[in-house]
Design an enzyme around this catalytic site. Structure first.
Site, mmCIF file in Angstrom:
data_model
loop_
_atom_site.group_PDB
_atom_site.id
_atom_site.type_symbol
_atom_site.label_atom_id
_atom_site.label_comp_id
_atom_site.label_asym_id
_atom_site.label_seq_id
_atom_site.Cartn_x
_atom_site.Cartn_y
_atom_site.Cartn_z
ATOM 1 N N CYS A 2 -18.240 -5.380 21.639
ATOM 2 C CA CYS A 2 -18.244 -4.442 22.824
ATOM 3 C C CYS A 2 -17.277 -3.090 22.739
ATOM 4 C CB CYS A 2 -18.917 -4.120 23.964
ATOM 5 S SG CYS A 2 -20.596 -5.349 23.350
ATOM 6 N N ARG A 27 -13.383 -2.747 16.221
ATOM 7 C CA ARG A 27 -14.023 -3.779 17.221
ATOM 8 C C ARG A 27 -15.082 -4.126 16.111
ATOM 9 N NH1 ARG A 27 -11.309 -4.769 22.348
ATOM 10 N NH2 ARG A 27 -13.450 -5.066 23.733
ATOM 11 N N TRP A 83 -21.616 -3.908 20.637
ATOM 12 C CA TRP A 83 -21.869 -5.246 19.608
ATOM 13 C C TRP A 83 -22.772 -6.055 20.746
ATOM 14 C CZ3 TRP A 83 -20.924 -7.267 14.623
ATOM 15 C CH2 TRP A 83 -20.978 -7.959 14.285
ATOM 16 N N ASN A 109 -19.062 -4.426 28.810
ATOM 17 C CA ASN A 109 -18.915 -6.115 28.322
ATOM 18 C C ASN A 109 -18.960 -6.995 28.847
ATOM 19 O OD1 ASN A 109 -17.974 -3.737 26.440
ATOM 20 N ND2 ASN A 109 -16.038 -4.113 26.512
ATOM 21 N N GLY A 110 -18.992 -8.158 27.935
ATOM 22 C CA GLY A 110 -19.545 -8.965 28.686
ATOM 23 C C GLY A 110 -20.871 -9.710 29.015
ATOM 24 N N GLU A 490 -14.864 -23.273 -0.512
ATOM 25 C CA GLU A 490 -14.652 -22.344 0.278
ATOM 26 C C GLU A 490 -12.856 -21.959 0.120
ATOM 27 O OE1 GLU A 490 -15.855 -19.765 1.453
ATOM 28 O OE2 GLU A 490 -14.694 -19.586 3.664
ATOM 29 N N LYS A 494 -11.120 -18.503 -0.327
ATOM 30 C CA LYS A 494 -10.120 -17.959 0.658
ATOM 31 C C LYS A 494 -9.165 -16.860 -0.875
ATOM 32 C CE LYS A 494 -12.039 -16.996 2.544
ATOM 33 N NZ LYS A 494 -13.132 -17.529 3.064
ATOM 34 N N GLU A 497 -10.006 -14.238 -3.200
ATOM 35 C CA GLU A 497 -10.186 -13.525 -2.778
ATOM 36 C C GLU A 497 -8.828 -12.463 -2.150
ATOM 37 O OE1 GLU A 497 -13.175 -14.733 0.234
ATOM 38 O OE2 GLU A 497 -14.228 -12.727 -0.067
ATOM 39 N N HIS A 513 -14.432 -34.907 -15.515
ATOM 40 C CA HIS A 513 -15.419 -34.052 -15.994
ATOM 41 C C HIS A 513 -15.113 -33.396 -17.310
ATOM 42 C CE1 HIS A 513 -18.184 -37.964 -15.672
ATOM 43 N NE2 HIS A 513 -17.942 -37.744 -13.927
ATOM 44 N N LYS A 612 -17.189 -5.955 2.391
ATOM 45 C CA LYS A 612 -17.417 -6.790 3.725
ATOM 46 C C LYS A 612 -18.735 -7.790 3.445
ATOM 47 C CE LYS A 612 -16.608 -9.332 6.910
ATOM 48 N NZ LYS A 612 -15.767 -11.072 6.646
HETATM 49 C C1 F6R Z 1 -15.863 -15.096 1.963
HETATM 50 C C2 F6R Z 1 -17.230 -13.781 2.126
HETATM 51 C C3 F6R Z 1 -18.309 -13.361 1.213
HETATM 52 C C4 F6R Z 1 -19.072 -13.327 1.989
HETATM 53 C C5 F6R Z 1 -20.691 -13.277 0.789
HETATM 54 C C6 F6R Z 1 -22.279 -13.606 2.156
HETATM 55 O O1 F6R Z 1 -15.034 -14.525 2.369
HETATM 56 O O2 F6R Z 1 -16.829 -13.875 3.080
HETATM 57 O O3 F6R Z 1 -17.858 -14.744 0.298
HETATM 58 O O4 F6R Z 1 -19.351 -14.943 2.973
HETATM 59 O O5 F6R Z 1 -20.447 -12.364 1.463
HETATM 60 O O6 F6R Z 1 -21.870 -12.350 3.159
HETATM 61 P P1 F6R Z 1 -23.137 -12.464 4.869
HETATM 62 O O7 F6R Z 1 -22.042 -13.987 5.213
HETATM 63 O O8 F6R Z 1 -22.550 -11.233 5.767
HETATM 64 O O9 F6R Z 1 -24.129 -13.051 4.126
#
Ligand code: F6R
Length: 617
Positions: A2, A27, A83, A109-110, A490, A494, A497, A513, A612
């Site tokens: 928020c 934010r 938020w 906020n809070g 993971e 990272k 990406e 394998h 995102k």
């Molecule tokens: C990797 C990443 C993506 C998300 C995926 C699922 O860094 O951000 O692989 O994890 O697109 O997204 P959500 O969690 O929003 O369903």
């Protein structure tokens, strides 16, 4: 998270508030609103002032659209981006909130932890509530204060009743020439430009107007009026020096970090605290998950869980699969949401499908949940974005409380997912065979993780120089076993990406394998090898890689000096319970990927081709 903005001065407040709200957009938020106090244009002299409020679900632009033919007048106003925490992201829940008569407007906020108790008490006294938020109780408590009191006095009278955290701002038609603000655990800053004052939850909201600021501390209340600023602590006025900000607006949004990704990596100790806050009963080794309460009896009887998700969310689910099976004794399968939706999984009454999603909007994950619902099974969500579609459409669930994640590559949401899986494991395990001793051990250890993550940060410089050394390679193989096999996936995700380097993650046992054929002096291996039950197996994998001249970067537990003879470079992580190591082992890998991307000149916050939230199939 928020955001708050406010203005009192000689100019029309609305454009200043809207610009402030736009500056707070970074934010993350799901609704916005403003309230102004001004003479009532219809009431004539005698009728005094009026509060004008406008709110909208969605973007600030939705709010702006409401002013096309209807400009709110006034020199004093407050605004908010919300938020969602209590109640879905809809217009009724957007701030500012008012009392029964709309004499008062509050932005906050809070979290007011005792809001339900206060709400019950106020409702019994006849107060009418219009939202599901915790914030609204503040307006109603103020309404019950004697009308003749100044707004700051009213506020100081009610603040002791609030349990929780707040940064808040209030306007009142009965004391209409001021804004009053208060802070406890949630930031508030005042901006000064001559006799004009701004308030905000962070100065980026008004940095284009002024750089002279005065930060409120916890326990302080401030009254801003044409006469000036009065700061009050424990009922007594005090002097406070303003300061001059040297930062640019962008730097403030990122709180001094060059990228949101680094900022979010650094927030992770706090994220773990927020994910577990109020949910652990350490002495009995229990987890209290309010969002699963309604499904508690069904969950006692389930015999199988299918976890679905995509990308990082899926990998957190894989860790969930291992720890739930081991500690709660329930069979778990974790699979790609995108596959689940088109397969013909065998589901029955004793199965629950759990969707993991930061955004709560990922199309494949949502479709998987809808498919499960169609088959009549219990659906659960683990979601970060409150009120998102997956949160709304599942039968029960748990929120991550990681705050908005702006960086496209998931970091803090991922570790909050793993921590939330530890909570779910405790919840389900203690419903079944898990002993209190084991429960206490897990609960106690979870609480130590924020400090242990901070310890890893002390190696940042070393991780940065290792990253620079490895940035020249075009391929990487990440290896881990058991709980850290998903961390290999993971970690590799990272790197690819944000640095566009080819990286593969594998459970270490699979190396021989196939992938071992790739290894040579130009194909480094990142080995996640904490001192745990599979350490000896990881050691063998490292030796096999070294035998093929592959450079090896190893992650191991502090004090394991043996690794110096095996790996080319080492990053140490503190010791923790084996099931919780992924929460620590992912941290150096996030930093490693970040520093490689930066050293190659890429912007980690804007990786090419990625969004995102993937809301299309
Ligand atoms: C990797 C990443 C993506 C998300 C995926 C699922 O860094 O951000 O692989 O994890 O697109 O997204 P959500 O969690 O929003 O369903």
């Amino acid at each position: 998270m928020c955001g708050i903005i406010g203005y009192i001065g000689t100019k029309q407040a609305l454009p200043i508030l809207l610009e402030g709200l736009r500056r707070l957009e970074y934010r993350g938020y799901d609704s916005a609103g403003v309230a102004l106090v001004a003479p009532d244009p219809l009431g004539g002299e005698a009728s005094g002032s009026k509060i004008f409020t406008e709110r909208a679900a969605g973007k600030v632009s939705e709010l702006e659209n409401k002013f096309i033919d209807n400009n709110l007048p006034g020199l004093i106003g407050i605004g908010h981006t919300r938020w969602a925490t209590h109640g879905a992201p809809k217009e009724e829940n957007a701030h500012p909130h008012g009392d029964c008569e709309n004499n008062i407007a509050v932005v906050h906020n809070g979290i007011i932890e005792n809001y339900q108790e206060l709400k019950n008490e106020l409702a019994a006294r006849g107060h009418k509530f219009r939202s599901e938020t915790d914030t609204e109780v503040i307006a109603h408590l103020l309404e019950d204060e004697p009308k003749e009191l100044s707004l700051e006095k009213k506020l100081m009278n009610i603040l002791p009743r609030l349990v929780g955290t707040y940064g808040l701002a209030v306007i009142d038609k009965n004391d209409s020439k001021k804004i009053v603000v208060a802070r406890l655990g949630s930031p508030l800053v005042i901006g000064i430009r001559g006799s004009e004052f701004f308030i905000a939850s962070d100065p980026s909201a008004f940095i284009s107007q002024t750089r002279e600021v005065l930060y409120l501390d916890d326990g302080e209340v401030a009254a801003l009026s044409p006469q000036g600023i009065e700061i009050i602590e424990k009922g007594i006025s005090k002097n406070k020096q303003s300061e001059l900000l040297e930062w640019s607006a962008e730097k403030i949004e990122k709180q001094g970090y060059p990228h949101f990704m680094l900022k979010e990596i650094n927030e992770q100790p706090k994220v773990i605290e927020d994910t577990i806050r109020g949910r652990l009963e350490e002495k009995d080794g229990l987890a209290h998950l309010g969002g699963l309460k309604e499904a508690e009896e069904k969950l006692r009887k389930i015999e199988k869980i299918i976890i679905v998700g995509c990308g990082s969310a899926l990998y957190s689910g894989k860790i969930g699969e291992y720890i739930i099976e081991e500690y709660a004794g329930i069979p778990v399968e974790c699979e790609y949401a995108s596959e689940f939706r088109y397969r013909k999984p065998v589901l029955d009454d004793s199965t629950a499908v759990l969707a993991v999603s930061q955004s709560g909007e990922t199309a494949d994950t949502l479709a998987a949940i809808r498919e499960a619902k169609r088959k009549g099974v219990l659906t659960l969500g683990m979601v970060n974005a409150v009120g998102s579609t997956i949160a709304r459409e599942t039968d029960a669930g748990i929120y991550n409380h990681a705050g908005p994640e702006i960086g496209v590559a998931s970091t803090k949401a991922f570790i909050s997912q793993v921590a939330a899986f530890a909570l779910i494991t405790l919840f389900l395990g203690r419903q079944r065979q898990m002993s209190a001793v084991t429960g206490v051990r897990i609960a106690e250890e979870l609480k130590t993780l924020p400090e242990k993550i901070s310890q890893i940060f002390s190696q940042k410089e070393q991780i940065e120089s290792i990253a620079e050394k490895y940035a020249k390679f075009s391929n990487f193989l990440y290896l881990g076993r058991k709980y850290n096999a998903p961390i290999a996936l993971e970690g590799a995700l990272k790197l690819k990406e944000i640095s566009y380097i080819h990286a593969e993650g594998y459970p270490a046992g699979e190396m021989k394998h196939g992938p071992i054929a790739l290894l040579d002096k130009n194909f480094p291996v990142v080995a996640i090898a904490p001192k745990d039950s599979v350490y000896e197996k990881m050691k063998s994998a490292i030796e096999e890689a070294k035998a093929r001249q592959a450079p090896v970067l190893a992650l191991t537990t502090e004090g394991n000096n043996e690794m110096e003879n095996l790996a080319d470079d080492i990053i140490y992580i503190p010791k923790t319970l084996e099931m919780l190591t992924p929460i620590l082992s992912i941290i150096p890998l996030q930093l490693f990927a970040y520093y490689i991307a930066v050293s190659k000149g890429y912007d980690p916050d804007r990786p090419r081709n990625l969004a995102k939230s993937v809301t299309v199939e």
